[in-house]
Enzyme design. Structure first.
Site, PDB file in Angstrom:
ATOM      1  N   ASN A  62       6.959   1.011 -14.635  1.00 41.42           N
ATOM      2  CA  ASN A  62       6.888  -0.330 -14.099  1.00 41.42           C
ATOM      3  C   ASN A  62       6.981  -1.648 -15.024  1.00 41.42           C
ATOM      4  O   ASN A  62       7.419  -2.667 -14.746  1.00 41.42           O
ATOM      5  CB  ASN A  62       5.843  -0.602 -12.980  1.00 41.42           C
ATOM      6  N   THR A  72      -0.832   2.427  13.803  1.00 42.88           N
ATOM      7  CA  THR A  72       0.193   2.253  14.361  1.00 42.88           C
ATOM      8  C   THR A  72       1.287   1.883  13.465  1.00 42.88           C
ATOM      9  O   THR A  72       1.416   1.129  12.696  1.00 42.88           O
ATOM     10  CB  THR A  72       0.237   1.091  15.510  1.00 42.88           C
ATOM     11  N   GLY A 109       3.439   1.217  -1.676  1.00 48.90           N
ATOM     12  CA  GLY A 109       3.344   2.281  -2.799  1.00 48.90           C
ATOM     13  C   GLY A 109       1.977   2.533  -3.192  1.00 48.90           C
ATOM     14  O   GLY A 109       1.764   3.804  -3.512  1.00 48.90           O
ATOM     15  N   THR A 110       1.182   1.424  -2.940  1.00 39.41           N
ATOM     16  CA  THR A 110      -0.435   1.709  -3.369  1.00 39.41           C
ATOM     17  C   THR A 110      -0.860   2.599  -2.673  1.00 39.41           C
ATOM     18  O   THR A 110      -1.616   3.607  -3.121  1.00 39.41           O
ATOM     19  CB  THR A 110      -0.816   0.295  -3.484  1.00 39.41           C
ATOM     20  N   HIS A 138       9.792  -2.908  -0.932  1.00 41.87           N
ATOM     21  CA  HIS A 138      10.288  -4.359  -1.254  1.00 41.87           C
ATOM     22  C   HIS A 138      10.776  -4.092  -2.739  1.00 41.87           C
ATOM     23  O   HIS A 138      11.154  -5.053  -3.232  1.00 41.87           O
ATOM     24  CB  HIS A 138       9.120  -5.154  -1.260  1.00 41.87           C
ATOM     25  N   GLN A 166       9.520   2.565  -8.976  1.00 40.59           N
ATOM     26  CA  GLN A 166      10.592   1.791  -9.776  1.00 40.59           C
ATOM     27  C   GLN A 166      11.776   2.602 -10.074  1.00 40.59           C
ATOM     28  O   GLN A 166      12.765   2.114 -10.865  1.00 40.59           O
ATOM     29  CB  GLN A 166       9.997   1.250 -11.003  1.00 40.59           C
ATOM     30  N   CYS A 201      -3.409  -9.224 -13.673  1.00 39.18           N
ATOM     31  CA  CYS A 201      -4.040 -10.229 -14.016  1.00 39.18           C
ATOM     32  C   CYS A 201      -5.347 -10.345 -13.753  1.00 39.18           C
ATOM     33  O   CYS A 201      -5.651  -9.598 -12.593  1.00 39.18           O
ATOM     34  CB  CYS A 201      -3.439 -11.578 -13.248  1.00 39.18           C
TER      35      CYS A 201
END
Lengths: 358, 370
Positions: free
Chosen positions: B143, B229, B71-72, B193, B171, B314
């Protein structure tokens, strides 16, 4: 017991936690984030609050299979330790920030938070022995005199000691501890010890103080009040200091001169010969007691710096402090430092040195 | 308590067994999907089947699905290369850091405020948008709070000023109905994920005809937008997980919504203040417990066998006050006193009961420790 083990990222605290795990305690690791702007890496023995240290602490907890958290005490540390350190120098004294941190952060703020969360005790990797009695605990020097850290724990009181654990008090020598760490698979087994003040990672205390107190030129005077040099800020000096004085007028007898005293109001630094540093009596304020206050007068051993010798003395309880009479004179005792006094190898208490006399 | 309650699916949801099996088979297939020989063709066939299957789940055409590392990366591609050249970007005030970080990378970034419930303030947004804005990016589901944003309204606003519109749907996918074609979006980000696929793969869905400038260079894979790839097995796992999530969507979202409401009610009874407010997805519950440090509550829940989260970033393991809650107008203290519980396929009523049994005492203790 449910024990909160402070993990600095170094080998000592890692082995301390490992020993507690093996003894069957329920151990939780916590790394204290003390710096507001932590360095990414630590270089050699300098500093102890880097992000790399936090990671080393986390990896030690992984190896031990214990929960791990980072607690942010940077604000409390800035107020109670760093600001106090600067204020003490500004007042012409020489503070010991490690004692202050133990007194105000590790065994106060951290301990209180841990107790409130349901822990029974806080453990650290300090080298000192704690003997537990039915009605409390007594604090003793470590088995290995060279590593003994009972001095920096001398500020703790009975209630604090009752909630402490120092699993490394019986370690016979550092190489043995490093071997123990390696055998347990702890990756910090070979990590260098830290020595400097953790919040001054460059080791440049004068520069650190200049940044916060500024520079203000003043006179360096001798015992007679004659100006023998100039300085850029009295906070750059400590009683007993010999080097870095840059005196312009040589001593009449050609002998080395030392800092004898600091006058923060007049901004003068007084220098003179070594014998003028001779101290027999020490006045201590802000007394602390490991097992409750003593009264009257008694014989004991006094230590005035982290790795200083234990000096025989007569100690007398005063209204709000203690008076110490050393059997033999000592040299260069700086106001602001802690005098920790012992009964044999047992810590009795501490006081902050307010004044000294020959 | 012997079994742990894993309530951090929004961080990462456990791999679905079917995805694992599908990936195992794909991993045994040799070849680079860009190669022309028989082995390469075999790999390419698996990849394209995964792409087609995922596209069907998203309501997109296969050619619109550009696989990324997650996602990032997809958000970064959209924000750095998805706008009209030389134009301003507008993002909501509650975006994930992989969108929000564009504030440090582009000069004219406009931040569209949200209301106290965490939803886009559409009136305020309209006032901040003009024809100098070339890209509008507003996430689908938040999120941290689970707030569902008015994506349809954002598309109308964005297209009304001639801008492209992107939405981070990481999300949303698997929890609310997501149909790329029907949404009108130009760009959309998804991740494997968060719905039980493998970590390490996501996708940027790029509407046909929309030009995106690549951020990197290389062999020109993935429509010349994302070189490197393509990890065929991860794509296969992503598609397998997405298919299951889509098949279960209606039943699961109804089931989890019941658990969500139950957890919110119980947390409020334990002294909490809900930050998850309608309209919201079924899988995220965010609650402030005034007067605690979120870290302490996490420690106590962790020790009691509950995996929860603060939901926010964090720094060196030190929890920072939630920027999302600050943007919603919460105080600094409250923004540092909030927890996120997030659900997934394995979440049961017993997990919620577990939290509610532990919470009152944990909140009392954490308050005493603050």
């Amino acid at each position: 017991m449910k024990i909160l083990a402070a993990l600095s990222g170094g080998v000592d605290s890692a082995v301390a936690a490992a020993r507690l795990v093996e003894a069957g305690h329920e151990v939780t690791g916590v790394h204290l984030a003390l710096s507001r702007n932590p360095e990414l890496y630590r270089s050699g023995s300098r500093g102890c609050c880097s992000l790399a240290d936090a990671n080393d602490a986390r990896r030690a907890a992984d190896v031990l299979g214990i929960p791990f958290y980072v607690w942010d005490f940077s604000e409390r540390f800035a107020e109670d330790v760093v600001a106090d350190f600067v204020a003490e120098y500004a007042a012409g004294r020489t503070p010991n920030p490690c004692l202050r941190c133990n007194e105000k952060i590790k065994f106060a703020a951290v301990l209180e938070r841990g107790i409130a969360l349901g822990f029974d005790a806080v453990a650290t990797g300090h080298y000192a022995r704690l003997e537990r009695w039915r009605d409390g605990a007594s604090l003793h020097r470590a088995a290995e005199p060279d590593k003994d850290q009972s001095y920096v724990l001398g500020v703790l009181d009975a209630a604090q000691l009752d909630r402490c654990a120092f699993p490394l008090g019986d370690v016979a020598a550092k190489p043995i501890l490093r071997k123990e760490a390696a055998e347990r698979g702890l990756l910090v087994a070979d990590k260098p010890d830290s020595h400097d003040i953790c919040f001054i990672p460059t080791g440049d205390t004068a520069g650190f103080l200049n940044d916060r107190l500024g520079t203000r030129s003043g006179d360096v005077v001798d015992a007679e009040g004659e100006v023998v040099g100039a300085h850029a800020g009295h906070h750059q000096f400590t009683v007993g200091q010999r080097h870095g004085l840059h005196l312009s007028v040589p001593a009449s007898d050609g002998r080395p001169r030392y800092v004898l005293g600091i006058d923060p109001v007049a901004n003068t630094v007084r220098v003179g010969p070594k014998e003028a540093l001779r101290v027999r009596s020490i006045t201590g304020i802000r007394p602390t007691w490991t097992q409750g206050a003593q009264t009257g007068s008694w014989r004991g051993l006094v230590q005035v710096r982290a790795h200083g010798e234990a000096m025989p003395a007569t100690i007398t309880a005063a209204a709000d402090g203690i008076e110490i009479e050393l059997d033999q004179p000592a040299f260069g005792i700086a106001p602001g430092q802690a005098a920790v006094h012992y009964d044999g190898d047992r810590v009795v208490g501490s006081a902050t040195i307010a004044a000294t006399a020959a | 308590m012997t079994t742990r309650s894993y309530l951090d699916h929004a961080a990462s949801s456990p791999l679905r067994p079917q995805a694992l099996v599908a990936m195992g088979t794909a991993l045994e297939t040799a070849g680079n999907p860009s190669s022309l020989h028989a082995s390469g063709r075999g790999a390419r066939q698996l990849l394209e089947e995964a792409r087609e299957s995922l596209a069907a789940c998203l309501g997109a055409k296969p050619a619109e699905v550009v696989f990324t590392s997650g996602g990032t990366e997809a958000n970064n591609l959209a924000l750095l290369g998805g706008g009209r050249p030389g134009t301003a970007v507008a993002i909501s005030a509650v975006e994930h850091p992989s969108v929000d970080g564009v504030r440090g990378r582009r000069e004219d970034v406009r931040v569209l405020p949200v209301t106290a419930s965490g939803h886009l303030d559409v009136t305020a947004a309209r006032a901040l948008l003009d024809d100098r804005v070339g890209l509008v990016s507003v996430q689908w589901v938040n999120n941290e709070t689970g707030a569902v944003q008015p994506v349809g309204e954002v598309v109308r606003l964005g297209h009304g000023i001639g801008a492209r519109v992107h939405s981070d749907a990481v999300q949303a996918l698997g929890h609310v109905e997501v149909d790329f074609e029907a949404s009108g979006l130009d760009l959309m980000t998804v991740s494997a994920h968060k719905l039980g696929g493998p970590v390490g793969i996501g996708a940027l869905v790029v509407r046909r005809g929309v030009e995106v400038v690549p951020s990197g260079f290389g062999g020109g894979q993935e429509a010349r937008l994302r070189s490197g790839t393509v990890p065929v097995a991860l794509a296969v796992g992503f598609a397998a997980a997405a298919r299951l999530a889509m098949a279960e969507l209606a039943a699961e979202s109804a089931r989890l919504a019941v658990l969500r409401d139950r957890l919110i009610a119980g947390a409020v009874a334990a002294g909490g203040v809900a930050n998850t407010l309608t309209p919201c997805g079924p899988a995220i519950v965010n609650v402030t417990f005034p007067g605690v440090r979120a870290d302490d509550l996490l420690l106590l829940l962790d020790a009691a066998g509950i995996d929860a989260s603060t939901g926010s970033a964090c720094t060196a393991g030190v929890h920072q006050p939630s920027e999302v809650l600050l943007a919603m107008g919460r105080t600094l203290a409250d923004a540092g006193a909030s927890l996120r519980f997030s659900f997934g396929p394995g979440t049961t009523e017993a997990d919620v009961d577990h939290v509610l049994a532990v919470l009152p005492d944990a909140v009392t203790r954490a308050r005493a420790a603050a």
